[in-house]
Enzyme design. Structure first.
Site, PDB file in Angstrom:
ATOM      1  N   TYR A   1      -6.732 -17.433 -74.027  1.00 59.52           N
ATOM      2  CA  TYR A   1      -6.546 -16.947 -75.358  1.00 59.52           C
ATOM      3  C   TYR A   1      -5.537 -16.311 -75.296  1.00 59.52           C
ATOM      4  CZ  TYR A   1     -11.723 -17.677 -75.974  1.00 59.52           C
ATOM      5  OH  TYR A   1     -13.322 -18.464 -75.119  1.00 59.52           O
TER       6      TYR A   1
ATOM      7  N   TYR B   1     -21.885 -17.029 -80.186  1.00 62.74           N
ATOM      8  CA  TYR B   1     -20.533 -17.911 -79.269  1.00 62.74           C
ATOM      9  C   TYR B   1     -21.336 -17.933 -77.972  1.00 62.74           C
ATOM     10  CZ  TYR B   1     -17.326 -18.598 -75.762  1.00 62.74           C
ATOM     11  OH  TYR B   1     -16.186 -18.716 -75.197  1.00 62.74           O
TER      12      TYR B   1
ATOM     13  N   ASP C   1     -29.287 -19.792 -75.096  1.00 63.32           N
ATOM     14  CA  ASP C   1     -28.198 -20.258 -74.767  1.00 63.32           C
ATOM     15  C   ASP C   1     -28.741 -18.652 -73.446  1.00 63.32           C
ATOM     16  OD1 ASP C   1     -25.798 -19.468 -73.507  1.00 63.32           O
ATOM     17  OD2 ASP C   1     -24.515 -19.894 -75.070  1.00 63.32           O
TER      18      ASP C   1
ATOM     19  N   LYS D   1     -22.509 -17.977 -65.738  1.00 65.79           N
ATOM     20  CA  LYS D   1     -22.007 -17.234 -64.722  1.00 65.79           C
ATOM     21  C   LYS D   1     -21.824 -16.242 -64.264  1.00 65.79           C
ATOM     22  CE  LYS D   1     -20.114 -15.809 -69.670  1.00 65.79           C
ATOM     23  NZ  LYS D   1     -18.265 -15.312 -69.359  1.00 65.79           N
TER      24      LYS D   1
END
Length: 426
Positions: free
Chosen positions: A18, A146, A247, A276
């Site tokens: 980003y 997200y 998720d 993760k």
């Protein structure tokens, strides 16, 4: 041949997440990391409050993790998974079966969290196609979510805070209900699921699945919501004939106080994604799990297989890291560990509640959030945190921490004190 310093090479040629090439935002050069600390090239040490984007749950350079990778490296670092298998993948599958409900018993390994979401979405679409319902291709989700940056995952991220405006002509047109409003620990109201219910009623013939982050909406706002909302959602999905995808890329492996966030509820999803912390932050690896019924249904019709196959699927090094990480997790009392972290965060961050610039302080498991009234200046605040010997990377209005599980109370206190000191100067 042009000779450049490492820093100029980075600034002139490397894209960071980003960010832009040549950006003036500060970039701090890491030399090494051990335990809960990152050592910068200039010798400064920072307590890592981010667990390297929520992944390095056992700390850096953990001897058991290092030993597992070194042992596997002597055998093979990689081998294709098409037509072959290996012990690390089998052992990891057995570990995942142990920590999940017995009904979640079919495992697909992928490269990253975003890809595991793509896999989950493809599973849902192929499942309905196998049942003769090819029109069920859309997804229903909630705002403030997200799920990753690849195209399928992007299409179910929040349409305002996500990247829909840039890619709207390419992204699938999915459906969005309001974000859950009932706080964690409270029973869900009819009003909170009202619009969601109507979207299911109106679009059930087109919806393949509902996808949602259970309990905690992560990068979309660090919001905590009612477990009962998920119980209600499971009932609605069953009633209107759509699958339910959880998720758990950010919430899995103990972060919310349970091994998985859905274990705060009475139900299970049809499909679950993990990433993760799966490998303890050592390697990139993700997994998508589903039920035997869904797997068999997908395989029952042409083409008779699930249509996905990453090159580095079930990479042996990554699987070995994940096995070692899960073995370490099984040696913890994860509820006690996260309860202690929550207590330390509650105590350490409580002074922020008195600051005029702070909207709210909220804690759940090993997650601490200080929500500001106005967005922070990233260039300014990041440098201030580093000067106070801590690594915290805010976004928008949110200054948050996801501490490493083995962080001492002294390190947690120092982390919190640094946050309070910096915020008080804004």
């Amino acid at each position: 041949m042009t000779i450049r310093s490492h820093n100029s090479t980075d600034k002139e040629h490397i894209w960071h997440p980003y960010s832009a090439i040549g950006s003036d935002l500060p970039i701090f050069h890491v030399d090494s990391a051990k335990g809960c600390k990152i050592k910068l090239k200039d010798g400064r040490e920072l307590i890592d409050g981010m667990s390297s984007w929520w992944s390095t749950i056992h700390g850096y350079n953990h001897p058991a993790m290092n030993a597992a990778l070194n042992s596997q490296l002597e055998k093979m670092s990689h081998v294709m998974f098409g037509g072959l298998t290996h012990d690390p993948a089998i052992e990891l599958t057995e570990k995942l079966l142990e920590v999940h409900d017995d009904r979640l018993n079919a495992v697909f390994f992928a490269d990253s969290g975003s890809v595991s979401v793509e896999v989950a979405m493809k599973m849902a679409i192929q499942y309905w196609a196998s049942l003769g319902k090819p029109d069920k291709q859309r997804f229903l989700t909630v705002r403030n979510g997200y799920h990753g940056d690849t195209f399928g995952a992007m299409s179910v991220c929040d349409p305002v805070n996500g990247m829909h405006s840039l890619f709207e002509k390419t992204l699938a047109k999915n459906l969005f209900a309001p974000a859950p409003q009932t706080p964690f620990g409270e029973p869900c109201t009819d009003e909170d699921v009202g619009e969601l219910t109507q979207l299911l009623i109106d679009n059930k013939s087109e919806i393949a699945a509902v996808i949602i982050e259970p309990i905690v909406q992560g990068a979309g706002g660090m919001r905590f919501y009612s477990a009962d909302y998920l119980n209600r959602l499971r009932t609605l999905c069953d009633e209107y004939g759509v699958l339910l995808i959880f998720d758990e890329i950010a919430t899995g492996f103990g972060r919310t106080g349970k091994m998985f966030a859905y274990q705060h509820t009475d139900i299970i999803p049809d499909i679950i994604t993990m990433g993760k912390a799966l490998t303890g932050g050592y390697m990139t690896l993700a997994a998508t799990m589903t039920t035997r019924d869904i797997a068999k249904t997908i395989q029952s019709k042409s083409p008779g297989v699930f249509m996905h196959g990453p090159t580095f699927m079930a990479n042996p090094l990554a699987c070995s890291a994940a096995v070692a990480s899960l073995e370490l997790l099984s040696s913890y009392d994860i509820e006690a560990v996260t309860a202690n972290i929550a207590t330390q965060l509650e105590e350490g961050l409580s002074p922020c509640k008195e600051l005029d610039s702070v909207e709210e302080v909220r804690i759940l498991g090993a997650i601490g959030v200080v929500e500001m009234k106005e967005p922070v200046n990233m260039a300014e605040i990041q440098t201030m945190f580093v000067e106070h010997g801590i690594w915290v990377r805010p976004f928008g209005k949110l200054v948050y921490v996801m501490p490493i599980y083995v962080m001492t109370n002294e390190e947690l206190a120092e982390l919190c004190a640094g946050i309070v000191e910096v915020i008080s100067k804004l």
